[in-house]
Design an enzyme around this catalytic site. Structure first.
Site, short mmCIF file in Angstrom:
data_model
loop_
_atom_site.label_atom_id
_atom_site.label_comp_id
_atom_site.label_asym_id
_atom_site.label_seq_id
_atom_site.Cartn_x
_atom_site.Cartn_y
_atom_site.Cartn_z
N TYR A 302 35.33 38.18 36.79
CA TYR A 302 35.71 38.69 38.01
C TYR A 302 35.37 40.43 37.80
CZ TYR A 302 39.21 40.49 41.43
OH TYR A 302 39.99 41.17 42.20
N CYS A 303 34.82 40.85 39.01
CA CYS A 303 34.65 42.57 38.76
C CYS A 303 33.83 42.83 37.68
CB CYS A 303 35.83 43.33 38.72
SG CYS A 303 35.88 45.02 38.90
N LEU A 304 34.05 43.88 36.79
CA LEU A 304 33.51 44.02 35.48
C LEU A 304 33.13 42.97 34.67
CD1 LEU A 304 34.04 47.83 34.90
CD2 LEU A 304 32.17 46.93 35.94
N GLY A 306 32.62 39.89 35.28
CA GLY A 306 31.31 39.29 35.87
C GLY A 306 30.26 40.06 35.40
N LEU A 330 32.61 36.71 40.70
CA LEU A 330 33.90 37.17 41.90
C LEU A 330 33.83 38.50 41.90
CD1 LEU A 330 36.58 34.98 40.31
CD2 LEU A 330 34.78 34.35 41.97
#
Length: 571
Positions: A302-304, A306, A330
């Protein structure tokens, strides 16, 4: 000097030390914003607007037409048309004079400045975006909705409550003075939020690995590892029971593991991206191997988180490590060339200033990082709250998302500097120049199935930036575009009202389709993208088997403590 802070003895160049201290003090005074970045944008604008007589004439015409437009609207009872996302003037009270004239005059002023600071031939796109953003922030402070005697909603509420709203607003203001920065909330970690049952089964200095207890008799043989961003607490993915992505995945018959990052201090100043990789995803994958015995693992970031997962996946592909069954991103970017409005805060001048601020502190505080995100949505996060709480005397009841949002984390000096420079400023990952274990990575080595999620109104990871994963890898990509923003779009559980999403799979062998063409070709459907992801995961998972044990002591992974662990409580 306090522990973890540098001193002149740490540096052979005293001149450099003096320069850093000077810039550090500037950063503290400006909240981490580089004044030179705005000055450069203003100079660029002034020079090019000064040599554009046609643009000047257009602006003069718009200025002279404004009084006539205001008069016509007042006489004909016409209303201005603010941007759809601008809720400041949504009330019918603003349609009554003289407030309608105040509103229309302000909106015309916004429109004039928008014209003045955009499409100025010769300006660099970065300077144009920075100046337009700065002007918008300045105008937002002067909106008539921010002043009690100019806001008809505030006046009407004061009348209806016989002045009670004014007194309550003053009490809310006094209560905020000297109040702790954390959001006051009755929601407790491990009780009302972050409450999915599980155990911490592995721990490094930087991360805890949580394994969640199964709720089904059988599970898919491929466990799921979730890597959240290190700039946030992991429980954004495990909020209340009704909207917990973790709890929902467990109920779908998956064995779920989540990394919970440590909140680092000044003593961790020299920990870098390599440390976060080694002590985060790599530690977690080894533990999951030993605990479950699974040959293949689904991984989601998720976010960073990812971005970090993509780095790990590329490193594994380079080494011939085939443990990953799939990768899900994500709201995560691997190409930062078009990173949206957040890019306004990342320039050479800005990064240098932040580096000197972190060099002194040893880390960047969550509050300093949150300031940039808050300014991106100042209407919603600053002025709207001020109007409702301070001017109208309303009480904001904290919810799970607000509680999580106030639970900030820190970032070590070295790691955040490497992230800002290597990934954001120089975009090395997408260019094949990012190095891990001393070797450059290439995302084209990735040929595993990829599921990527973008959100329609994301200010942090714009969906068109997330979409770039299509042409950066040699993988089949399933892309989902969902309604909502960076957080609310991802936390979009089935049954959530007014949600829709688009989803389509693009085999790598097919011709590339640009994002605009993709949107035109893929019809939206009502509901949650979670359902689409669940179907995608099932198609790439084996037949259900008995759940694995909660930890495996013989392999060195015994249950350390109950979820949500200890790191999540660090402030």
């Amino acid at each position: 000097m306090t522990a973890g802070q540098p001193s002149p003895d740490d540096h052979t160049d005293y001149h450099d030390f003096a320069d850093r201290m000077s810039r550090m003090m500037i950063a503290q005074m400006t909240g981490g914003m580089a004044p030179s970045a705005l000055w450069q944008a203003m100079a660029d604008w002034s020079v090019h607007l000064g040599t554009a007589p046609g643009k000047q004439a257009k602006l003069a015409e718009k200025a002279m037409q404004a009084p006539a437009i205001l008069a016509k609207r007042a006489l004909n009872a016409e209303t201005a048309d603010p941007m759809p996302q601008d809720r400041r003037f949504a009330s019918d009270h603003w349609n009554n004079p003289p407030f309608s004239t105040l509103r229309d005059g302000f909106l015309l002023t916004e429109e004039w400045w928008q014209t003045a600071t955009t499409d100025v031939r010769g300006m660099t796109p970065a300077n144009e975006a920075a100046l337009s953003f700065a002007v918008r922030q300045a105008l937002d402070t002067m909106a008539p909705s921010n002043f009690p005697h100019l806001n008809p909603e505030v006046l009407a509420r004061a009348r209806d409550t016989q002045g009670g709203s004014v007194m309550q607003g003053l009490m809310n203001t006094v209560a905020d003075v000297g109040a702790p920065k954390e959001m006051p909330s009755d929601l407790r970690l491990g009780k009302e939020i972050a409450a999915t049952p599980g155990k911490v089964v592995a721990r490094s200095h930087l991360a805890e690995l949580i394994q969640y207890s199964p709720t089904t008799d059988t599970v898919h043989p491929e466990p799921i590892l979730i890597v959240p961003a290190w700039i946030m607490k992991y429980y954004i993915l495990d909020l209340s029971p009704h909207n917990s992505l973790v709890r929902w995945l467990v109920a779908q018959g998956h064995t779920v593991f989540v990394i919970s990052w440590r909140n680092p201090g000044a003593e961790d100043r020299d920990l870098g991206m390599q440390d976060y990789l080694d002590q985060g995803p790599r530690m977690a994958l080894d533990a999951i191997d030993a605990i479950t015995g699974a040959e293949r693992i689904h991984a989601a970031g998720y976010c960073l988180g990812g971005t970090l997962l993509s780095i790990q996946a590329a490193a594994m592909a380079r080494a011939g490590d085939t443990r990953l069954a799939s990768m899900t991103l994500l709201a995560a970017q691997v190409d930062f060339s078009e990173a949206g409005e957040l890019a306004l805060f990342v320039s050479e001048a800005q990064v240098a200033l932040l580096e000197d601020l972190m060099w002194h502190q040893g880390y960047l505080t969550g509050d300093q990082m949150a300031g940039a995100f808050t300014m991106l949505r100042s209407n919603d996060l600053v002025w709207s709250r001020m109007i409702h709480e301070k001017l109208m005397g309303e009480q904001t009841e904290p919810n799970d998302m607000m509680t999580w949002n106030a639970d900030s984390t820190r970032m070590p000096y070295r790691m955040h500097s490497e992230y800002l420079r290597g990934l954001f400023l120089e975009n090395r990952l997408s260019h094949g120049k990012y190095r891990i274990d001393g070797k450059a990575l290439s995302l084209t080595d990735l040929d595993l199935p990829i599921f990527a999620v973008g959100t329609e109104t994301d200010h942090v990871a714009p969906w068109k930036s997330v979409y770039k994963i299509h042409h950066l890898t040699d993988a089949d990509v399933t892309f989902a575009l969902t309604s909502g923003g960076h957080n609310a779009g991802i936390i979009s559980e089935p049954g959530h009202r007014h949600r829709h999403y688009r989803i389509a799979t693009h085999p790598h062998a097919d011709r590339y389709q640009d994002p605009e063409a993709w949107v035109a070709a893929v019809a939206p459907q009502e509901g949650s993208w979670w359902d689409g992801w669940a179907e995608w995961l099932r198609a790439r998972s084996g037949d259900p088997v008995a759940p694995p044990p909660m930890g495996r002591p013989k392999a060195g992974y015994e249950a350390i403590c109950d979820a949500p662990g200890s790191y999540v409580f660090q402030r």
